[in-house]
Design a protein around this motif. Sequence first.
Motif, mmCIF file in Angstrom:
data_model
loop_
_atom_site.group_PDB
_atom_site.id
_atom_site.type_symbol
_atom_site.label_atom_id
_atom_site.label_comp_id
_atom_site.label_asym_id
_atom_site.label_seq_id
_atom_site.Cartn_x
_atom_site.Cartn_y
_atom_site.Cartn_z
ATOM 1 N N TYR A 69 -8.450 48.900 64.228
ATOM 2 C CA TYR A 69 -9.828 48.552 64.578
ATOM 3 C C TYR A 69 -9.808 47.654 65.796
ATOM 4 C CZ TYR A 69 -14.310 46.017 64.349
ATOM 5 O OH TYR A 69 -15.520 45.439 64.646
ATOM 6 N N GLN A 70 -10.687 47.960 66.771
ATOM 7 C CA GLN A 70 -10.832 47.130 67.960
ATOM 8 C C GLN A 70 -12.272 46.629 68.012
ATOM 9 O OE1 GLN A 70 -9.865 48.883 71.951
ATOM 10 N NE2 GLN A 70 -8.034 47.640 71.650
ATOM 11 N N SER A 71 -12.426 45.326 67.891
ATOM 12 C CA SER A 71 -13.746 44.716 67.750
ATOM 13 C C SER A 71 -14.525 44.759 69.061
ATOM 14 C CB SER A 71 -13.606 43.266 67.286
ATOM 15 O OG SER A 71 -14.849 42.593 67.337
ATOM 16 N N GLN A 73 -17.127 42.977 69.375
ATOM 17 C CA GLN A 73 -17.604 41.608 69.501
ATOM 18 C C GLN A 73 -16.597 40.716 70.216
ATOM 19 O OE1 GLN A 73 -18.971 39.923 65.774
ATOM 20 N NE2 GLN A 73 -19.770 41.882 65.054
ATOM 21 N N SER A 74 -15.353 40.773 69.774
ATOM 22 C CA SER A 74 -14.333 39.849 70.287
ATOM 23 C C SER A 74 -13.298 40.510 71.190
ATOM 24 C CB SER A 74 -13.606 39.187 69.119
ATOM 25 O OG SER A 74 -12.862 40.160 68.388
ATOM 26 N N THR A 77 -7.810 43.269 68.441
ATOM 27 C CA THR A 77 -7.331 44.491 67.800
ATOM 28 C C THR A 77 -6.719 44.161 66.450
ATOM 29 O OG1 THR A 77 -6.889 45.489 69.966
ATOM 30 C CG2 THR A 77 -5.836 46.510 68.056
ATOM 31 N N TYR A 78 -7.059 44.956 65.450
ATOM 32 C CA TYR A 78 -6.624 44.701 64.075
ATOM 33 C C TYR A 78 -5.948 45.939 63.479
ATOM 34 C CZ TYR A 78 -9.870 40.765 64.480
ATOM 35 O OH TYR A 78 -10.525 39.623 64.892
ATOM 36 N N GLU A 92 -4.458 40.742 62.450
ATOM 37 C CA GLU A 92 -4.753 40.783 63.873
ATOM 38 C C GLU A 92 -3.448 40.975 64.629
ATOM 39 O OE1 GLU A 92 -6.402 37.938 67.526
ATOM 40 O OE2 GLU A 92 -6.698 37.306 65.436
ATOM 41 N N ASP A 122 -15.115 51.482 65.633
ATOM 42 C CA ASP A 122 -15.103 50.336 66.545
ATOM 43 C C ASP A 122 -16.503 49.972 67.030
ATOM 44 O OD1 ASP A 122 -12.392 50.493 66.216
ATOM 45 O OD2 ASP A 122 -11.936 51.101 68.273
ATOM 46 N N GLY A 125 -18.491 48.558 63.806
ATOM 47 C CA GLY A 125 -17.832 47.507 63.044
ATOM 48 C C GLY A 125 -17.733 47.804 61.560
ATOM 49 N N GLU A 142 -14.978 43.435 60.570
ATOM 50 C CA GLU A 142 -14.687 42.121 61.148
ATOM 51 C C GLU A 142 -14.002 41.246 60.107
ATOM 52 O OE1 GLU A 142 -15.081 40.927 64.255
ATOM 53 O OE2 GLU A 142 -15.767 42.890 64.936
#
Length: 273
Positions: A69-71, A73-74, A77-78, A92, A122, A125, A142
């Motif tokens: 997952y790539q946010s 918002q921020s 990358t997770y 993370e 992505d 979210g 998130e």
Amino acid sequence: FLPDGRMNNVDVRDNFSLGGQTVSIATSSNRTDDSISIYRIDAATRRLSNVADGVQPTGFVDPYGLCMYQSAQSGKTYVFVTDSNGPLRQWELIDVGNGRVRTERVRDIPFATQTEGCVADDATGVLYVAEEDVGLWRVGAEPDAPATPVSVATVEANDALKDDMEGIGLYDLGDGRGYLVLSSQGNNTYAVFRREGNNDYVGSFAVLADAARGIDGISETDGLEVLSANLGGAYSSGIFVAQDGRNIAPQEYQNFKLVPWSAIAGALNLESR
């Protein structure tokens, strides 16, 4: 091929900042040492370079499914990894210098039974998780989102679903619209849900044999992927790729089958990008 262990699931994200460069990163759940393997992708050579800062343990006895997952918002990358006993864990990815990446655990999301397939959206979210004997769930991706999954569809309530629920992929139409495709392994079909709204069930399809080309149908699918990018030719509207667990015509080891998205869209009256 890299002799790096018994890899189970894999995912890729672009736009990861590593050593001042923007690179593509691939991660995989490694069942040999119960870790997360991390690679940098060299697009020019099509090679992978191990960039993990040593072994990145999951803390699981048997790490299973994995997705990234790539946010929006921020920009962080997770990685999510599921366990054969149920829990799902989120890390993370951290650039630690010298071209190396480590994982930092940020939260756990409980599930009652075994989970494997997952995909993160992505843009919205949202994380989607397949609990094999139960059904499909959604939860905020998130790290500070409530770790309480919400049911999307269950085997009990939807006759088109037959456990195990396995791989899941996302077809992106843009603007938050699209489709989720879920492997219904028990009846060798694939269930389609809307990406937007309440993820309404759209319909199911099977991939049958093509005798003229000597290709058998797809059965017993664990992992799958869906891509809406224009890959040219038959795949100009995107592609569906599924692991075929049993090949009988001809008799051979498992492999992967490629299907034009246009064929699926035509069968179920779906949109294409």
